[in-house]
Design a protein around this motif. Structure first.
Motif, PDB file in Angstrom:
ATOM      1  N   UNK A  31     -15.296  57.237  67.140  1.00 51.45           N
ATOM      2  CA  UNK A  31     -14.734  58.263  67.888  1.00 51.45           C
ATOM      3  C   UNK A  31     -13.157  57.881  68.135  1.00 51.45           C
ATOM      4  N   UNK A  32     -13.037  56.704  68.141  1.00 54.22           N
ATOM      5  CA  UNK A  32     -11.442  56.237  68.382  1.00 54.22           C
ATOM      6  C   UNK A  32     -10.960  56.522  67.155  1.00 54.22           C
ATOM      7  N   UNK A  33     -11.446  56.086  66.243  1.00 52.31           N
ATOM      8  CA  UNK A  33     -10.778  56.487  64.744  1.00 52.31           C
ATOM      9  C   UNK A  33     -10.550  57.915  64.415  1.00 52.31           C
ATOM     10  N   UNK A  34     -11.361  58.756  64.662  1.00 54.47           N
ATOM     11  CA  UNK A  34     -11.390  60.207  64.828  1.00 54.47           C
ATOM     12  C   UNK A  34     -10.293  60.649  65.735  1.00 54.47           C
ATOM     13  N   UNK A  35     -10.463  60.296  66.885  1.00 56.71           N
ATOM     14  CA  UNK A  35      -9.522  60.920  68.023  1.00 56.71           C
ATOM     15  C   UNK A  35      -7.849  60.674  68.056  1.00 56.71           C
ATOM     16  N   UNK A  36      -7.824  59.180  67.667  1.00 58.55           N
ATOM     17  CA  UNK A  36      -6.698  58.575  67.564  1.00 58.55           C
ATOM     18  C   UNK A  36      -6.097  58.164  66.299  1.00 58.55           C
ATOM     19  N   UNK A  37      -6.997  57.794  65.247  1.00 59.77           N
ATOM     20  CA  UNK A  37      -6.508  57.257  64.148  1.00 59.77           C
ATOM     21  C   UNK A  37      -6.220  58.559  62.879  1.00 59.77           C
ATOM     22  N   UNK A  38      -6.766  59.592  63.358  1.00 66.08           N
ATOM     23  CA  UNK A  38      -6.591  60.853  62.671  1.00 66.08           C
ATOM     24  C   UNK A  38      -5.252  61.490  62.787  1.00 66.08           C
ATOM     25  N   UNK A  39      -4.858  61.677  63.939  1.00 64.19           N
ATOM     26  CA  UNK A  39      -3.451  62.091  64.486  1.00 64.19           C
ATOM     27  C   UNK A  39      -2.464  61.099  64.056  1.00 64.19           C
ATOM     28  N   UNK A  40      -2.892  59.792  64.235  1.00 63.48           N
ATOM     29  CA  UNK A  40      -1.891  58.848  63.833  1.00 63.48           C
ATOM     30  C   UNK A  40      -1.618  58.595  62.173  1.00 63.48           C
ATOM     31  N   UNK A  41      -2.623  58.888  61.514  1.00 61.09           N
ATOM     32  CA  UNK A  41      -2.315  59.015  60.126  1.00 61.09           C
ATOM     33  C   UNK A  41      -1.641  60.107  59.476  1.00 61.09           C
ATOM     34  N   UNK A  42      -1.956  61.196  60.367  1.00 60.48           N
ATOM     35  CA  UNK A  42      -1.209  62.529  59.830  1.00 60.48           C
ATOM     36  C   UNK A  42       0.151  62.226  60.503  1.00 60.48           C
ATOM     37  N   UNK A  43       0.379  61.760  61.477  1.00 62.56           N
ATOM     38  CA  UNK A  43       2.064  61.287  61.965  1.00 62.56           C
ATOM     39  C   UNK A  43       2.702  60.627  60.876  1.00 62.56           C
ATOM     40  N   UNK A 104      -9.303  49.408  68.137  1.00 61.10           N
ATOM     41  CA  UNK A 104      -7.887  49.204  67.696  1.00 61.10           C
ATOM     42  C   UNK A 104      -7.896  48.966  66.283  1.00 61.10           C
ATOM     43  N   UNK A 105      -8.874  48.298  65.790  1.00 63.95           N
ATOM     44  CA  UNK A 105      -8.959  48.059  64.491  1.00 63.95           C
ATOM     45  C   UNK A 105      -9.253  49.425  63.589  1.00 63.95           C
ATOM     46  N   UNK A 106     -10.384  49.923  64.150  1.00 65.79           N
ATOM     47  CA  UNK A 106     -10.741  51.198  63.744  1.00 65.79           C
ATOM     48  C   UNK A 106      -9.802  52.275  63.738  1.00 65.79           C
ATOM     49  N   UNK A 107      -8.992  52.420  64.670  1.00 64.88           N
ATOM     50  CA  UNK A 107      -7.652  53.477  64.749  1.00 64.88           C
ATOM     51  C   UNK A 107      -6.844  53.070  63.583  1.00 64.88           C
ATOM     52  N   UNK A 108      -6.341  51.954  63.221  1.00 69.57           N
ATOM     53  CA  UNK A 108      -5.430  51.271  62.217  1.00 69.57           C
ATOM     54  C   UNK A 108      -5.974  51.604  60.879  1.00 69.57           C
ATOM     55  N   UNK A 109      -7.392  51.182  60.654  1.00 72.15           N
ATOM     56  CA  UNK A 109      -8.098  51.480  59.298  1.00 72.15           C
ATOM     57  C   UNK A 109      -8.129  52.680  58.860  1.00 72.15           C
TER      58      UNK A 109
END
Length: 223
Positions: A31-43, A104-109
Motif C-alpha cells: 500500500x505504501x508502495x502504491x500510494x507513495x512510491x507510484x507518485x514518487x516515481x512519476x515525480x 521505506x524500502x517498498x516506496x524506494x523500490x
C-alpha cells in the motif's frame, strides 16, 4: 508422510500466525508502495531533464531519497531507523513496528521501477498529448498511466517478491513472519525438516504472487 503431519500438528498454529504476520507486512508495505512510491516515481520521471515538468531541485531530492534507501543494506536500515520507529510507533518491537522500515524500502523500490517503466513509453506519445493542449496531470492520467498500467502491475509483482524476501529478516526486531519462524523453529532448534517445509511454503507464496501478477499484467497489456 506421517512425519509431515506430525510437524504440522505440532507447529501448524505458529506457522499460520507467522504467515499472517508476513501477509500483514506485505499488504501494508505494498500500500505504501502504491500510494507513495507510484507518485514518487512519476515525480522523478516528470521532473527529470527533458521531462514534461522539468524541475531539477525536486528531481534531485526525490532521486536522492530513492538512491539512498535502495543502497542501504536492509538489516542496517532497520537498525538505523529504530529511533524513528520508536518515535512514530511508540515501540521498535513487533510486527507493526517492523513494517515501517519495510515501507521505506517498498516506496524506494517501486518508485525506481515506476520511473523505469515510464521511460519505456515512447516519448512522442506524451509530447503529442501536450501539443494538443493537455496539462501535465491530464497527460499523466489519460496517456502515461494507461500506457504503463501493465508494466506497473508487473513491477509491483516484482517489488512484492523482493519485499517478501526482505521481511524474512525482520525477526531481529521482533517482527515475526515466516522467515523468523523458519529460523526459530527450524534452524535454531536443528529441525531441518521443518525448516525445509517452511522454505517450500515461501517458494509457493512467491510462485503464487508471480502467477497472479503475471496474469493481471497480461490482461492489462494493450499491445
Amino acid at each position: 508422510m506421517e512425519w509431515i503431519t506430525e510437524l504440522l500438528a505440532q507447529h501448524g498454529d505458529a506457522m499460520l500466525e507467522a504467515l499472517a504476520e508476513t501477509g500483514y507486512m506485505l499488504v501494508v508495505s505494498l500500500l505504501a508502495a502504491v500510494l507513495v512510491g507510484l507518485p514518487l516515481g512519476m515525480t522523478v520521471f516528470l521532473t527529470a531533464r527533458g521531462g514534461l515538468a522539468e524541475h531539477r531541485p525536486v528531481w534531485s531530492v526525490a532521486n536522492m531519497y530513492i538512491n539512498i534507501v535502495r543502497s542501504f543494506p536492509f538489516l542496517l536500515l532497520v537498525v538505523f531507523l529504530i529511533p524513528f520507529t520508536r518515535a512514530v510507533m511508540g515501540t521498535s518491537f513487533g510486527t507493526q513496528a517492523a513494517t515501517l522500515p519495510l515501507c521505506f524500502v517498498a516506496v524506494a523500490i517501486y518508485a525506481r521501477l515506476v520511473e523505469q517503466i515510464l521511460r519505456e513509453i515512447p516519448p512522442g506519445i506524451s509530447l503529442v498529448a501536450r501539443t494538443m493542449g493537455a496539462t501535465v496531470p491530464q497527460a499523466v492520467l489519460r496517456v502515461l498511466l494507461p500506457e504503463a498500467r501493465s508494466g506497473l502491475v508487473y513491477a509491483l509483482t516484482s517489488a512484492s517478491i523482493s519485499l517478501l524476501s526482505y521481511s524474512t529478516v525482520l525477526g531481529v526486531v521482533g517482527g515475526g513472519g515466516i522467515g523468523d519462524f523458519a529460523m526459530r523453529y527450524g534452524y535454531q532448534e536443528y529441525n531441518d525438516a521443518l525448516m525445509y517445509i517452511t522454505i517450500a511454503v515461501i517458494v509457493v507464496c512467491v510462485l503464487a504472487l508471480q502467477g497472479i501478477g503475471h496474469r493481471i499484467s497480461v490482461r492489462l497489456d494493450r499491445r
